[in-house]
Design an enzyme around this catalytic site. Structure first.
Site, PDB file in Angstrom:
ATOM      1  N   TYR A 155       0.835  -1.131   0.003  1.00  0.00           N
ATOM      2  CA  TYR A 155       0.016   0.140  -0.038  1.00  0.00           C
ATOM      3  C   TYR A 155       0.778   0.997   0.077  1.00  0.00           C
ATOM      4  O   TYR A 155       1.831   1.356   0.814  1.00  0.00           O
ATOM      5  CB  TYR A 155      -1.004  -0.074   1.266  1.00  0.00           C
ATOM      6  CG  TYR A 155      -1.823   1.144   1.244  1.00  0.00           C
ATOM      7  CD1 TYR A 155      -1.356   2.253   2.549  1.00  0.00           C
ATOM      8  CD2 TYR A 155      -2.725   1.692   0.534  1.00  0.00           C
ATOM      9  CE1 TYR A 155      -2.434   3.289   2.607  1.00  0.00           C
ATOM     10  CE2 TYR A 155      -3.563   2.628   0.722  1.00  0.00           C
ATOM     11  CZ  TYR A 155      -3.359   3.430   1.651  1.00  0.00           C
ATOM     12  OH  TYR A 155      -4.147   4.568   1.752  1.00  0.00           O
TER      13      TYR A 155
ATOM     14  N   ASP B 206       9.437   2.701  -0.823  1.00  0.00           N
ATOM     15  CA  ASP B 206       8.555   3.401  -0.107  1.00  0.00           C
ATOM     16  C   ASP B 206       8.803   3.206   1.387  1.00  0.00           C
ATOM     17  O   ASP B 206       8.210   2.092   1.907  1.00  0.00           O
ATOM     18  CB  ASP B 206       7.141   2.952  -0.568  1.00  0.00           C
ATOM     19  CG  ASP B 206       6.062   3.691   0.310  1.00  0.00           C
ATOM     20  OD1 ASP B 206       4.729   3.704   0.031  1.00  0.00           O
ATOM     21  OD2 ASP B 206       6.294   4.491   1.381  1.00  0.00           O
TER      22      ASP B 206
ATOM     23  N   LYS C 278       5.270   9.426   8.516  1.00  0.00           N
ATOM     24  CA  LYS C 278       5.105   9.110   9.936  1.00  0.00           C
ATOM     25  C   LYS C 278       6.126   9.706  10.778  1.00  0.00           C
ATOM     26  O   LYS C 278       5.910  10.733  11.544  1.00  0.00           O
ATOM     27  CB  LYS C 278       5.015   7.366   9.782  1.00  0.00           C
ATOM     28  CG  LYS C 278       3.846   6.833   8.978  1.00  0.00           C
ATOM     29  CD  LYS C 278       3.586   5.478   9.033  1.00  0.00           C
ATOM     30  CE  LYS C 278       2.562   5.049   8.034  1.00  0.00           C
ATOM     31  NZ  LYS C 278       1.241   4.854   8.530  1.00  0.00           N
TER      32      LYS C 278
END
Ligand code: KE4
Length: 430
Positions: free
Chosen positions: A144, A239, A267
């Site tokens: 994702y 990623d 994050k």
């Protein structure tokens, strides 16, 4: 545990927010019960509006590596707030955070900040397409990368390698350039390149996948992926929105020897504030506006308050990289405890750990890709999650997520969590 106030709050939220939440995973659709509405966090703990206390292994899906209300981060945010919330103009704190990231990632000379991981990946994809002049991209089933259109794809029919939209509202025209391969399967990658020779702009991968549960890429697979990208002039994007600063101080790049052409982050670099970033060598980033022609922009990109939070978080991590040894030991202790409890109750379980990240599947075979992850006993996971929540343990509310250890979590809390796991499995299995 009583959840009356959260149940009422969920009903109220549902009237004015789709599904009652601002991000789908929070709705507890994959587990039992309704989501606790959180009143506050404190160190390792979350407190909900019914007064229940939980040991938090989600940490806002990764950002809070120092737990909630860390004093140092709080001070830096308050100091920044007192100077103003946003200017839409350059500030030195952006440079300072960029310098910290550049100092840690060999594959990054320059970095651009945005406000989410989705935005970082969307921008990185556009940059890769701009640099190479190619339209096609390749991703892996089960990874994702946020919700930009080109990446909301699912397997096409039969042996088709090109994806089809995985969500209504995504025109097929926006996914027809996206090829899908199988994680840890280099032959599926070779097939994509055979079907689309020399017009793949980039391959994007979570080098440590955290969105199908925790599923690390094999080192040999990453090496082969690097080789095939280099051979075809295709940019390799890691990623690391989740694994960055979570798997190690240098994310997956502190573990694998493989170097990507571009990295996306998020994050932890915002410490709980909205920050994403993408970076690469100077020659690639020079294509980005205003230096180059590839357009990308954002009103709150590099927001000084968010930058201050991220800068303090990264400086604390750099100042004491032994943190990762402690986080890793606790993650291993937790997973060994879960596995021991599962074995004692004859429940199949496989676990994995990478740095402060941990994952477990109720399955009796190693999980190497999304198809393997789908064999997880979802019903058992849902009951396990509920039983743990009732015992004050806040785990990710989907088996396709990853758990995290923060510096605020003690060995005693890990022991308490393992005990709760044993009691929960015993209760479920009778
Ligand atoms: P955001 O747009 O949610 O900040 O980042 C998207 C993203 C990109 N890349 C990776 C590897 C990611 O894990 C994410 C977002 N992670 C999920 C949790 N697995 C966010 C939680 C949510 O969707 O609410």
């Amino acid at each position: 545990m009583a959840y009356d106030k959260s149940i009422a709050a969920f009903e109220e939220a549902y009237k004015v927010i789709p599904g009652g939440v601002d991000s789908p995973v929070r709705a507890f659709s994959g587990v039992e019960g309704t989501p606790p509405f959180i009143e506050r966090g404190e160190g390792a703990y979350l407190f909900d509006i019914d007064g229940n206390r939980y040991i938090d292994y989600v940490q806002s899906w990764g950002p809070l590596i120092f737990g909630h209300c860390n004093a140092d981060i709080e001070v830096s945010v308050i100091e920044a707030v007192k100077k103003g919330l946003s200017f839409g103009a350059p500030t030195t704190v952006e440079t300072e955070l960029a310098e910290e990231i550049v100092s840690l990632f060999e594959s990054i000379d320059k970095v651009r900040f945005v406000s989410s991981g989705t935005e970082a990946v969307m921008s990185a994809i556009r940059l890769a397409r701009g640099v190479t002049g190619r339209d096609n991209i390749l991703k892996f089933t089960g990874c994702y990368h946020g919700h930009s259109d080109s990446l909301l794809v699912q397997a096409g029919s039969g042996l088709a390698t090109f994806g089809t939209p995985s969500s209504p509202g995504v025109p097929a025209d926006l996914t027809k350039h996206t090829l899908l391969a199988t994680y840890n399967d280099i032959e599926s990658v070779q097939k994509c390149f055979a079907d689309s020779p020399d017009d793949i702009a980039c391959v994007i991968i979570e080098p440590i996948a955290g969105n199908m549960g925790l599923v690390p890429a094999d080192e040999e697979f990453l090496k082969q992926l690097r080789t095939i990208c280099t051979e075809h002039g295709t940019l390799l994007i890691f990623d690391e929105v989740m694994s960055g600063f979570r798997a190690s101080l240098k994310g997956a790049q502190g573990i694998t020897t493989v170097k990507p052409d571009m990295v996306t982050l998020g994050k932890v670099i915002g410490a709980g504030m909205p920050v994403g970033a993408f970076g690469a060598k100077t020659n690639i980033m020079a294509h980005l506006s205003p230096e180059g022609p590839v357009y990308q922009a954002g009103t709150l990109s590099g927001n000084p308050v968010a930058m201050a939070a991220g800068l303090t978080s990264l400086r604390k991590l750099k100042a004491n990289s032994a943190i990762y040894v402690e986080l890793g030991n606790k993650a291993k202790k937790l997973m060994e405890g879960f596995k021991k409890a599962a074995d004692a109750i004859n429940v199949p379980m496989v676990t994995d750990v990478r740095g402060s990240m941990f994952g477990f599947f109720f399955s009796d075979k190693p999980v190497k890709n999304f198809a393997d992850a789908m064999e997880n006993d979802q019903k058992l996971f849902a009951k396990f999650h509920k039983g743990m929540l009732d015992r004050g343990i806040y785990l990710a509310c989907s088996s396709f997520e990853t758990g995290f250890i923060s510096t605020a979590i003690t060995d005693e809390m890990v022991d308490e969590t393992v005990k709760a796991a044993y009691e929960t499995l015993k209760e479920i299995k009778g």
